[in-house]
Design a protein around this motif. Structure first.
Motif, mmCIF file in Angstrom:
data_model
loop_
_atom_site.group_PDB
_atom_site.id
_atom_site.type_symbol
_atom_site.label_atom_id
_atom_site.label_comp_id
_atom_site.label_asym_id
_atom_site.label_seq_id
_atom_site.Cartn_x
_atom_site.Cartn_y
_atom_site.Cartn_z
ATOM 1 N N PHE A 117 11.809 -20.180 -32.636
ATOM 2 C CA PHE A 117 11.216 -18.940 -33.131
ATOM 3 C C PHE A 117 10.375 -18.259 -32.065
ATOM 4 O O PHE A 117 10.086 -17.072 -32.174
ATOM 5 C CB PHE A 117 10.371 -19.214 -34.374
ATOM 6 N N ALA A 118 9.967 -19.003 -31.037
ATOM 7 C CA ALA A 118 9.151 -18.376 -29.995
ATOM 8 C C ALA A 118 9.980 -17.433 -29.144
ATOM 9 O O ALA A 118 9.454 -16.468 -28.592
ATOM 10 C CB ALA A 118 8.503 -19.446 -29.124
ATOM 11 N N ILE A 119 11.282 -17.694 -29.031
ATOM 12 C CA ILE A 119 12.105 -16.930 -28.080
ATOM 13 C C ILE A 119 12.079 -15.422 -28.343
ATOM 14 O O ILE A 119 11.819 -14.650 -27.441
ATOM 15 C CB ILE A 119 13.545 -17.477 -28.085
ATOM 16 N N PRO A 120 12.339 -14.961 -29.584
ATOM 17 C CA PRO A 120 12.446 -13.503 -29.747
ATOM 18 C C PRO A 120 11.119 -12.771 -29.843
ATOM 19 O O PRO A 120 11.142 -11.542 -29.989
ATOM 20 C CB PRO A 120 13.223 -13.359 -31.059
ATOM 21 N N GLN A 121 9.973 -13.445 -29.745
ATOM 22 C CA GLN A 121 8.714 -12.755 -30.002
ATOM 23 C C GLN A 121 8.356 -11.795 -28.873
ATOM 24 O O GLN A 121 8.567 -12.094 -27.707
ATOM 25 C CB GLN A 121 7.580 -13.769 -30.185
ATOM 26 N N ARG A 122 7.799 -10.644 -29.270
ATOM 27 C CA ARG A 122 7.335 -9.679 -28.279
ATOM 28 C C ARG A 122 5.818 -9.664 -28.178
ATOM 29 O O ARG A 122 5.256 -9.250 -27.173
ATOM 30 C CB ARG A 122 7.822 -8.270 -28.643
ATOM 31 N N ILE A 181 5.423 -26.067 -19.788
ATOM 32 C CA ILE A 181 6.840 -26.426 -19.739
ATOM 33 C C ILE A 181 6.989 -27.893 -19.346
ATOM 34 O O ILE A 181 7.873 -28.595 -19.829
ATOM 35 C CB ILE A 181 7.607 -25.542 -18.723
ATOM 36 N N GLY A 182 6.097 -28.364 -18.481
ATOM 37 C CA GLY A 182 6.174 -29.745 -18.043
ATOM 38 C C GLY A 182 6.707 -29.875 -16.628
ATOM 39 O O GLY A 182 7.533 -30.740 -16.341
ATOM 40 N N ILE A 183 6.235 -29.011 -15.740
ATOM 41 C CA ILE A 183 6.713 -29.037 -14.355
ATOM 42 C C ILE A 183 5.641 -29.685 -13.488
ATOM 43 O O ILE A 183 4.454 -29.350 -13.615
ATOM 44 C CB ILE A 183 7.028 -27.600 -13.892
ATOM 45 N N PRO A 184 5.997 -30.650 -12.631
ATOM 46 C CA PRO A 184 5.001 -31.268 -11.768
ATOM 47 C C PRO A 184 4.485 -30.241 -10.774
ATOM 48 O O PRO A 184 5.205 -29.286 -10.464
ATOM 49 C CB PRO A 184 5.768 -32.399 -11.077
ATOM 50 N N VAL A 211 13.450 -33.173 -24.562
ATOM 51 C CA VAL A 211 13.840 -32.609 -23.260
ATOM 52 C C VAL A 211 14.568 -31.287 -23.464
ATOM 53 O O VAL A 211 14.272 -30.289 -22.793
ATOM 54 C CB VAL A 211 14.713 -33.620 -22.492
ATOM 55 N N LEU A 212 15.502 -31.266 -24.436
ATOM 56 C CA LEU A 212 16.222 -30.017 -24.697
ATOM 57 C C LEU A 212 15.248 -28.902 -25.055
ATOM 58 O O LEU A 212 15.377 -27.772 -24.589
ATOM 59 C CB LEU A 212 17.223 -30.216 -25.839
ATOM 60 N N ASN A 213 14.257 -29.261 -25.874
ATOM 61 C CA ASN A 213 13.279 -28.263 -26.282
ATOM 62 C C ASN A 213 12.476 -27.757 -25.104
ATOM 63 O O ASN A 213 12.157 -26.569 -25.039
ATOM 64 C CB ASN A 213 12.346 -28.854 -27.334
ATOM 65 N N SER A 214 12.154 -28.666 -24.167
ATOM 66 C CA SER A 214 11.400 -28.215 -22.994
ATOM 67 C C SER A 214 12.209 -27.199 -22.207
ATOM 68 O O SER A 214 11.660 -26.215 -21.704
ATOM 69 C CB SER A 214 11.065 -29.394 -22.091
ATOM 70 N N VAL A 215 13.526 -27.454 -22.123
ATOM 71 C CA VAL A 215 14.372 -26.509 -21.399
ATOM 72 C C VAL A 215 14.351 -25.153 -22.090
ATOM 73 O O VAL A 215 14.168 -24.105 -21.469
ATOM 74 C CB VAL A 215 15.808 -27.054 -21.303
ATOM 75 N N VAL A 216 14.514 -25.177 -23.442
ATOM 76 C CA VAL A 216 14.486 -23.926 -24.194
ATOM 77 C C VAL A 216 13.156 -23.217 -23.990
ATOM 78 O O VAL A 216 13.100 -22.001 -23.766
ATOM 79 C CB VAL A 216 14.723 -24.202 -25.696
ATOM 80 N N SER A 217 12.059 -23.999 -24.010
ATOM 81 C CA SER A 217 10.751 -23.368 -23.908
ATOM 82 C C SER A 217 10.590 -22.719 -22.541
ATOM 83 O O SER A 217 9.904 -21.714 -22.418
ATOM 84 C CB SER A 217 9.646 -24.393 -24.149
ATOM 85 N N GLY A 218 11.244 -23.288 -21.511
ATOM 86 C CA GLY A 218 11.181 -22.672 -20.197
ATOM 87 C C GLY A 218 11.628 -21.229 -20.238
ATOM 88 O O GLY A 218 11.085 -20.377 -19.529
ATOM 89 N N TYR A 219 12.579 -20.917 -21.121
ATOM 90 C CA TYR A 219 13.108 -19.557 -21.167
ATOM 91 C C TYR A 219 12.042 -18.543 -21.512
ATOM 92 O O TYR A 219 11.818 -17.569 -20.805
ATOM 93 C CB TYR A 219 14.271 -19.505 -22.167
ATOM 94 N N TYR A 220 11.328 -18.808 -22.631
ATOM 95 C CA TYR A 220 10.401 -17.747 -23.030
ATOM 96 C C TYR A 220 9.115 -17.755 -22.212
ATOM 97 O O TYR A 220 8.496 -16.712 -22.020
ATOM 98 C CB TYR A 220 10.105 -17.781 -24.534
ATOM 99 N N TYR A 221 8.732 -18.926 -21.673
ATOM 100 C CA TYR A 221 7.559 -18.915 -20.792
ATOM 101 C C TYR A 221 7.874 -18.141 -19.513
ATOM 102 O O TYR A 221 7.101 -17.291 -19.081
ATOM 103 C CB TYR A 221 7.148 -20.338 -20.420
ATOM 104 N N LEU A 222 9.044 -18.451 -18.928
ATOM 105 C CA LEU A 222 9.363 -17.810 -17.649
ATOM 106 C C LEU A 222 9.658 -16.336 -17.840
ATOM 107 O O LEU A 222 9.506 -15.543 -16.908
ATOM 108 C CB LEU A 222 10.541 -18.538 -16.996
ATOM 109 N N ASN A 223 10.057 -15.955 -19.071
ATOM 110 C CA ASN A 223 10.261 -14.539 -19.348
ATOM 111 C C ASN A 223 8.959 -13.760 -19.134
ATOM 112 O O ASN A 223 8.963 -12.672 -18.529
ATOM 113 C CB ASN A 223 10.762 -14.381 -20.786
ATOM 114 N N VAL A 224 7.853 -14.335 -19.611
ATOM 115 C CA VAL A 224 6.564 -13.672 -19.397
ATOM 116 C C VAL A 224 6.261 -13.613 -17.903
ATOM 117 O O VAL A 224 5.797 -12.594 -17.382
ATOM 118 C CB VAL A 224 5.447 -14.407 -20.154
#
Lengths: 185, 511, 98
Positions: free
Chosen positions: B301-306, B409-412, B440-453
């Motif tokens: 649900f985080a992905i489409p938020q503006r 996201i969980g990046i060193p 892990v899959l969720n972390s990858v998905v979360s990378g999308y909307y974090y990096l979008n910002v």
């Protein structure tokens, strides 16, 4: 606790009274009348407390719920009416979901009572809680007694008792802040 | 050490918070001309001092064990301010410190009329959250949850002239009150099968009576989870969170995300392990299901938020899910270690990850919201497209937000990497491999909307050229959050040692 | 045992009220019913299972205190809602998606 036939007569009469009024609270059409029925539910519950020997609690229930909360509800209804005294029609939606959720809960609860709680040994909690032992010894009186409640509140439950005062302060501050007129301080 | 010293030590940080909260109200009442900003500094000092005291409090209580006291049994029946509690109290207080420092400007601009009440309520909320994580008795626990809730309801609807804030408040309140009623029913069932309200005695009763009635324990646990899950915004009980996070004043959102959630997960873990570790195999599936659902729903649900507040709301839902992996994957050796028996093996990292996650999350989310607050104050917007080109207008904010997001996201080398590594490894060692795959899959998905910002901030051209300066208080909050995110990531060892003590200290408060 | 069944009935009536009502005040009344059911449970368990202790009654007393505090906040909120929206139906209070 069971004092024979009279006790049971009172129990069933109070239960029927409470449940009947509770049903009216959730199905009634007039919000004001619902609130009055809710007051009767509170009174019925206070009576049921009396039957279990919880005298202090019955008094507290009457004072806080029947006296305080009902008044609050009535004030809220009157303050949120456009014209005081106009009957607010209540609609109920999603009745089927409501009924099925209620039945679902009832089924689970009754199954549990039938299989588990009924099989718990009588008075099995007697031997536990060394702290509670102190309270029981200090009061030397049958339960339901005001003194026993007082001793327990000021020893075993001192922390929650003190903590409740912070809770009341916060509730009062919060209510004042929310209900103040926006803009006016 | 005499009796009074012991008692003072028990409640030192709580007393600081209570006195601070009351002082703010009294100052506001007696001299209404004092600026809201100074009350904010006072609140920040209060929370900061209590955060400083907390780590020592754990040691003090440990020492005070040996002192004879007639009153202590009554306190330790209800509260256990052990090192586990002080660890979580520290995380909460840090979250609150960042919240208060970051919100000074915002409050002065938009909530000036109620600043005293806001800061006082924040102090009281910190107080009640520290009770939440140290409660070992159902009544205390219930009161602590309720006090936090009542303070949060009032805070969420503080901006009464704004319909959104009031809407946030009423949604939060109605869901919360219903959840409370359900969990109280669960507590009455627990009381019915154990005859006591003390978690430790409940644990003992499970071996005697409870083992015969697993479904009774299961149902009561699930009902109690309604209220705990509501406070932590876990998935079946999360419906209030996005609206409340979006509608509430942003400082309050920061408090809900950075502190209130940490307190809730700390409470859940203590409740489950301290009170119900005998029924571990009963609740492990429940917690792991909730965890998987929470991560997935939060991230999707985080992905489409503006709106960035709404996006962070969903992301913080997801993070509660990651944290719960650590609890779901707790091993028997860890429970024994927490109960004062045995030692930790190299593979017993789930609870370590859980505790480290709570701290790292408080730093990173608090920091992210600090940036949101600063941007909202300076540019007057909370929409993600308005963050375009932030790196040219306010580079330090853009860089800080990027670091917080990378940590989330969980990046060193940031703390988020270690926390996620620990909980995923713990899940694998406990045979919950599927849960770590979901994670892990969720972390990858979360990378999308974090990096979008991040893309908006660095790659897109700015919509306006004005360069704004942030206030020193905001910079201080950013500095604390950055230090936490980076230092704990680079030098995790002292923190891991502290966590080990905290885990071992859960049991210290025996009578 | 009879008390437990009675309280389960009262609790499910409360659940029904909370789920079907659309008026915020009526929902709160349903929640009060649920809390009363919980109190009946505590008192009954206290009397039948642990007769030499008073814990259940203490718990019920605290529930009453908290319910009063919560009602206080709740009705303050309802008044604020009414000032902003001129109605107290939760369906209509929906600027943000629910």
């Amino acid at each position: 606790m069971n004092g024979g036939a009279v006790w049971w007569v009172f129990f069933y009469a109070l239960s029927a009274f409470t449940l009947f009024n509770a049903l009216l609270v959730v199905t009634g059409k007039n919000l004001f009348k619902c609130a009055l029925h809710l007051m009767l539910v509170f009174l019925g519950v206070a009576g049921l407390f009396l039957l279990q020997g919880a005298f202090l609690l019955a008094g507290v229930q009457t004072l806080i719920y029947t006296g305080g909360v009902t008044t609050l509800i009535l004030f809220a209804i009157m303050l949120s009416e456009e014209v005081v005294g106009r009957q607010r029609q209540l609609v109920s939606r999603g009745v089927s979901i409501g009924i099925s959720a209620a039945i679902c809960f009832l089924g689970i609860a009754l199954t549990i009572f039938g299989t588990a709680v009924a099989q718990l040994p009588e008075n099995y909690g007697v031997h536990i809680a060394p702290v509670a032992q102190f309270v029981a010894e200090a009061s030397h009186l049958p339960m339901g007694n005001v003194r026993a409640v007082g001793v327990a509140l000021l020893t075993q439950f001192l922390v929650p008792f003190e903590f409740a005062s912070v809770l009341l302060v916060v509730a009062v501050i919060g209510a004042i802040v929310i209900a103040r007129l926006a803009g006016g301080k | 050490m005499d009796e009074l010293t012991v008692l003072l030590g028990y409640f030192a940080s709580e007393m600081v918070l209570a006195i601070g909260g009351i002082a703010i109200l009294v100052i506001n009442f007696t001299s209404p001309n004092v600026k809201g900003r100074y009350l904010g500094y006072l609140a920040a000092c209060t929370v900061g001092v209590s955060a400083f005291i907390m780590p020592w409090q754990g040691w003090f209580v440990f020492e005070a064990q040996l002192v004879r006291s007639t009153l202590r049994p009554f306190f330790s029946f209800c509260l256990s301010p052990d090192m586990y509690a002080t660890y979580f109290k520290f995380a909460i207080a840090i979250g609150m410190l960042i919240t208060i420092l970051a919100s000074l400007d915002y409050v002065e601009a938009r909530l000036n009329g109620v600043s005293a009440e806001l800061y006082a309520l924040l102090c009281f909320a910190t107080l009640s959250m520290s009770f939440m994580v140290s409660a070992v008795e159902l009544i205390t626990l219930f009161l602590a949850i309720e006090l936090t809730s009542i303070a949060s309801y009032a805070l969420a609807s503080l901006d009464t002239s704004n319909p959104r804030s009031v809407e946030a408040g009423i949604k939060y309140f109605l869901t919360g009150a219903a959840a409370t009623a359900v969990s109280l029913y669960g507590m009455s069932l627990i009381y019915a099968f154990s005859g006591t309200t003390n978690l430790r005695e409940i644990l003992n009763m499970q071996t005697e009576v409870g083992a015969q009635f697993p479904h009774l324990i299961l149902v009561s646990l699930i009902m109690v989870m309604a209220s705990l899950g509501f406070k932590g915004a876990l998935v079946p009980f999360h419906a209030w969170a996005p609206d409340t996070y979006e509608g509430a004043p942003t400082p309050v959102t920061t408090f809900l995300a950075a502190a209130s959630k940490v307190a809730a997960v700390g409470l859940i873990a203590r409740f489950m392990i301290y009170g119900f570790s005998e029924s571990l195999e009963l609740w492990r599936p429940v917690i792991s299901t909730i965890s998987a659902l929470t991560m997935t729903v939060g991230n999707l649900f985080a992905i489409p938020q503006r709106n960035i507040k709404r996006m962070l709301a969903y992301s913080s839902i997801a993070h509660a899910g990651y944290m719960l992996i650590g609890l779901a994957a707790v091993s028997q050796a860890e429970i024994d270690f927490m109960m004062g028996k045995g030692l930790l093996e190299r593979t017993d990292v789930a609870m370590t990850g859980f505790l480290l996650y709570a701290l790292g999350y408080a730093f990173a989310t608090g920091g992210a919201f600090t940036v949101v607050l600063a941007v909202s104050h300076l540019l007057g917007t909370e929409e993600i497209p308005e963050y375009d080109g932030l790196s040219q207008r306010m580079p330090h904010l853009a860089w800080a937000l990027t670091i917080f997001f990378l940590s989330l996201i969980g990046i060193p080398p940031f703390v988020g990497f270690f926390t996620k590594a620990f909980v995923f490894a713990g899940a694998i060692y406990s045979g919950l491999g599927w849960l770590s795959i979901v994670g892990v899959l969720n972390s990858v998905v979360s990378g999308y909307y974090y990096l979008n910002v991040v893309r908006h901030m660095f790659l897109l051209p700015p919509k306006a050229q004005s360069v704004e300066r942030t206030a020193p208080s905001t910079d201080a909050a950013l500095l604390i959050a950055l230090l936490g995110t980076v230092v704990v990531g680079l030098l995790p060892n002292p923190f891991l040692q502290w966590i080990r003590d905290a885990l071992n200290g859960v049991i210290l408060m025996l009578r | 045992m009879h008390y437990l069944v009675l309280s389960a009935l009262l609790f499910s009536i409360g659940i029904y009220g909370v789920l079907t009502r659309r008026n915020a005040i009526a929902i709160l009344m349903g929640i009060e019913l649920m809390l009363n059911a919980v109190n009946l449970n505590f008192v009954a368990v206290c009397a039948s299972l642990t007769p030499n202790q008073i814990t259940g009654q203490i718990f019920a007393a605290f529930v009453i205190v908290v319910a009063a505090a919560e009602a206080c906040i709740g009705f303050a909120l309802i008044i604020a809602i009414y000032r902003n929206f001129a109605k107290v139906n939760v369906d209509d209070i929906n600027i943000m998606r629910w």
